[in-house]
Design a protein around this motif. Structure first.
Motif, short mmCIF file in Angstrom:
data_model
loop_
_atom_site.label_atom_id
_atom_site.label_comp_id
_atom_site.label_asym_id
_atom_site.label_seq_id
_atom_site.Cartn_x
_atom_site.Cartn_y
_atom_site.Cartn_z
N LYS A 58 45.47 39.08 33.73
CA LYS A 58 45.95 39.78 32.55
C LYS A 58 47.25 40.52 32.79
O LYS A 58 47.82 41.10 31.86
CB LYS A 58 44.87 40.76 32.06
CG LYS A 58 43.61 40.08 31.56
CD LYS A 58 42.59 41.10 31.04
CE LYS A 58 41.33 40.39 30.55
NZ LYS A 58 40.33 41.37 30.03
N ARG A 59 47.73 40.52 34.01
CA ARG A 59 48.96 41.26 34.32
C ARG A 59 50.19 40.52 33.80
O ARG A 59 50.25 39.29 33.80
CB ARG A 59 49.12 41.44 35.82
CG ARG A 59 48.17 42.40 36.47
CD ARG A 59 48.61 42.64 37.91
NE ARG A 59 47.66 43.43 38.66
CZ ARG A 59 47.82 43.77 39.93
NH1 ARG A 59 48.92 43.39 40.59
NH2 ARG A 59 46.92 44.50 40.56
N ALA A 60 51.19 41.28 33.41
CA ALA A 60 52.50 40.71 33.13
C ALA A 60 53.21 40.48 34.46
O ALA A 60 53.04 41.26 35.40
CB ALA A 60 53.32 41.66 32.25
N GLY A 61 53.98 39.44 34.54
CA GLY A 61 54.70 39.14 35.78
C GLY A 61 56.15 38.81 35.51
O GLY A 61 56.47 38.13 34.53
N VAL A 62 57.04 39.29 36.35
CA VAL A 62 58.46 38.92 36.29
C VAL A 62 58.89 38.44 37.67
O VAL A 62 58.19 38.62 38.67
CB VAL A 62 59.35 40.10 35.83
CG1 VAL A 62 59.00 40.51 34.41
CG2 VAL A 62 59.21 41.28 36.78
N ASP A 63 60.05 37.84 37.72
CA ASP A 63 60.49 37.16 38.93
C ASP A 63 60.46 38.04 40.17
O ASP A 63 59.91 37.65 41.20
CB ASP A 63 61.92 36.63 38.71
CG ASP A 63 62.50 36.02 39.96
OD1 ASP A 63 62.22 34.84 40.23
OD2 ASP A 63 63.22 36.73 40.70
N GLN A 64 61.05 39.22 40.10
CA GLN A 64 61.15 40.03 41.32
C GLN A 64 59.79 40.47 41.82
O GLN A 64 59.57 40.57 43.03
CB GLN A 64 62.07 41.23 41.11
CG GLN A 64 62.32 42.00 42.40
CD GLN A 64 63.62 42.77 42.39
OE1 GLN A 64 64.53 42.45 41.64
NE2 GLN A 64 63.72 43.78 43.22
N ILE A 65 58.85 40.73 40.91
CA ILE A 65 57.50 41.09 41.34
C ILE A 65 56.88 39.91 42.11
O ILE A 65 56.24 40.10 43.15
CB ILE A 65 56.62 41.45 40.13
CG1 ILE A 65 57.28 42.57 39.30
CG2 ILE A 65 55.23 41.87 40.58
CD1 ILE A 65 57.59 43.83 40.08
N ALA A 66 57.10 38.70 41.61
CA ALA A 66 56.56 37.52 42.29
C ALA A 66 57.24 37.29 43.63
O ALA A 66 56.60 36.88 44.61
CB ALA A 66 56.71 36.29 41.41
N GLN A 67 58.56 37.56 43.70
CA GLN A 67 59.25 37.43 44.99
C GLN A 67 58.62 38.36 46.03
O GLN A 67 58.48 37.99 47.20
CB GLN A 67 60.73 37.75 44.84
CG GLN A 67 61.56 36.69 44.16
CD GLN A 67 63.05 36.91 44.36
OE1 GLN A 67 63.49 37.39 45.41
NE2 GLN A 67 63.85 36.53 43.38
N GLY A 68 58.28 39.57 45.60
CA GLY A 68 57.67 40.50 46.53
C GLY A 68 56.25 40.13 46.89
O GLY A 68 55.88 40.07 48.08
N MET A 69 55.42 39.86 45.89
CA MET A 69 54.02 39.55 46.15
C MET A 69 53.84 38.21 46.85
O MET A 69 52.88 38.01 47.60
CB MET A 69 53.24 39.56 44.84
CG MET A 69 53.14 40.94 44.21
SD MET A 69 52.25 40.95 42.63
CE MET A 69 50.59 40.53 43.19
N GLY A 70 54.78 37.30 46.62
CA GLY A 70 54.69 35.97 47.22
C GLY A 70 55.29 35.85 48.61
O GLY A 70 55.37 34.75 49.15
N GLY A 71 55.73 36.96 49.19
CA GLY A 71 56.18 36.96 50.58
C GLY A 71 57.65 36.72 50.80
O GLY A 71 58.15 36.94 51.91
N LEU A 72 58.39 36.31 49.77
CA LEU A 72 59.78 35.92 50.00
C LEU A 72 60.65 37.10 50.43
O LEU A 72 61.49 36.98 51.32
CB LEU A 72 60.35 35.29 48.73
CG LEU A 72 61.79 34.79 48.82
CD1 LEU A 72 61.92 33.69 49.88
CD2 LEU A 72 62.28 34.27 47.48
N MET A 73 60.46 38.24 49.82
CA MET A 73 61.31 39.39 50.13
C MET A 73 61.08 39.91 51.54
O MET A 73 61.96 40.56 52.12
CB MET A 73 61.10 40.50 49.10
CG MET A 73 61.59 40.13 47.71
SD MET A 73 61.23 41.36 46.43
CE MET A 73 62.30 42.69 46.96
N ALA A 93 48.63 35.68 29.30
CA ALA A 93 47.52 34.74 29.14
C ALA A 93 46.73 34.96 27.85
O ALA A 93 46.30 34.00 27.20
CB ALA A 93 46.59 34.83 30.36
N ALA A 94 46.54 36.22 27.44
CA ALA A 94 45.69 36.49 26.29
C ALA A 94 46.39 36.29 24.95
O ALA A 94 45.73 36.10 23.92
CB ALA A 94 45.16 37.92 26.37
N VAL A 95 47.73 36.31 24.95
CA VAL A 95 48.46 36.33 23.68
C VAL A 95 48.25 35.04 22.88
O VAL A 95 48.03 35.07 21.67
CB VAL A 95 49.96 36.59 23.93
CG1 VAL A 95 50.76 36.44 22.63
CG2 VAL A 95 50.16 37.97 24.52
#
Length: 402
Positions: free
Chosen positions: A142-157, A106-108
């Motif tokens: 401000k966090r960096a995010g990648v697909d697998q992190i979102a899969q985990g945090m978003g409940g899918l896993m 977001a900040a870049v």
């Protein structure tokens, strides 16, 4: 040819987005997925990469399957946005563009002075699309995010895999892909709105938002009924029987969860008494006894090959299908009929197939028009189009700006 016939012919051969210019600042997968939709339907996409290896280091070798599939139908320039001259060139391009897409942290974009606010100061009509990991602001902004992190945090896993197996990622980068698809939809919505208002908008989504959205009925199940979904493996979470069943030569999917389909299924498989069982006559009853039902079905299906059951259930109007490896997917006659592998000619790779668009518009071809361009291949042409002279371009090249 009459005027009306000429108009129809022109409308059928002109690609729908050919009047739209897009500046592509994206990296990795989510952003390029969005831009690929726009490029496939004719937008004049200008992919901006930094001098040097740049995006090749992030996405893999430029001639590799991933980079080629993501960046077809685009032009490619190299431009150092960190230099004053490079930034000025970008702003000159932005002044006449229709769309900008980025998926930086977001900040870049603010640090580079290429944010929505920066661009709309010179072009209030700009539609500016952004994908982030978790949103443009907020506790995780401000966090960096990648697909697998979102899969985990978003409940899918938590709901993928066999019961008790522990968390399992999905076999594709579904958060990246969904965020890209949704941003493309948002950009088209903003472009449509611009026709009425004359001004652009900042369109944003994130991997986390996309993943939570994709929970769909599982999310609504919690929000409305307070039920936390668990892993159900190959069984449908609520519709029984829907799942994977053994055959003599592999496995098949069967979906016969409604009362009507369940009755047909019992007759077709030769066990009408299953439908007469009071405990199995309701969806809740079948759900409560899913293990026994699945075992009973498997004891029958395991004695014949998949093709036998697919033909039998198809005749009975019961959804059923094979479980294909990816090579068999593209050998499937329906997949071939739909043209989901599209050839494109590459100067080094020759004619090579890529994954075609899944969208179909009547009267509009959806061939892949050009392979991924080499880095910087179109820099001179693009800069000339916005008024740079050859001497100015050569000077920028000598300074390493392009």
């Amino acid at each position: 040819m009459r005027d009306t016939e000429q108009a129809v012919t022109t409308a059928q051969t002109r690609l729908p987005l050919s009047r739209i210019t897009v500046l592509d600042l994206t990296l990795a997968r989510a952003g390029p997925t969005c831009v690929r939709h726009l490029a496939d339907w004719g937008a004049n996409v200008i992919r901006i990469e930094p001098p040097g290896a740049g995006a090749e280091e992030v996405t893999g070798k430029r001639d590799g399957f991933d980079f080629q599939n993501l960046h077809r139908n685009k032009r490619a320039i190299r431009l150092d946005l960190k230099s004053p001259e490079g930034h000025a060139a970008f702003m000159r391009l932005a002044a006449t563009a229709d769309v900008i897409v980025e998926n930086m942290r977001a900040a870049v974009k603010h640090r580079l002075k290429v944010s929505y606010d920066d661009v709309r100061a010179v072009n209030p009509r700009i539609v500016y699309g952004s994908i982030s990991g978790f949103g443009q602001d907020g506790p995780y902004g401000k966090r960096a995010g990648v697909d697998q992190i979102a899969q985990g945090m978003g409940g899918l896993m938590s709901i993928t895999g066999l019961p008790g197996q522990g968390p399992v990622r999905v076999g594709i980068p579904i958060a990246d892909l969904t965020a890209g698809n949704l941003l493309a939809l948002g950009i088209m919505t903003a472009l449509f709105d611009r026709e009425a208002t004359g001004v652009g908008r900042w369109v944003t989504t994130s991997l986390l938002e996309a993943q939570v959205f994709m929970l769909d009925f599982q999310a609504a199940r919690w929000l409305m009924d307070g039920e936390v979904a668990q892993q159900a493996g190959n069984d449908h979470p609520t519709g029984i029987p829907t799942g994977v069943f053994p055959t003599s030569d592999g496995h098949i999917n069967i979906a016969a969860s409604s009362s009507r389909l369940w009755g047909r299924f019992c007759d077709a498989i030769g066990h009408p008494e299953w439908n007469a069982n009071p405990a199995w006559q309701t969806q809740q009853g079948r759900s409560d006894d899913r293990k026994a039902i699945n075992a009973a079905i498997g004891e029958v299906t395991r004695h014949e090959p998949a093709a036998h059951w697919i033909e039998l259930f198809e005749e009975a109007g019961i959804p059923c299908g094979p479980i294909n490896t990816i090579d068999k997917v593209f050998a499937d006659p329906q997949v071939q009929h739909l043209g989901l592998a599209k050839p494109v000619r590459h100067p080094r790779l020759g004619v090579t197939p890529l994954v075609g668009s899944p969208i179909n518009l009547s009267g509009v071809p959806k061939d892949i028009r050009s392979a991924t361009h080499d880095a910087g291949a179109d820099t001179d042409d693009v800069l000339r189009e916005v008024g740079y002279s050859d001497s100015e371009i050569n000077d920028m090249r000598s300074k390493g700006i392009i």
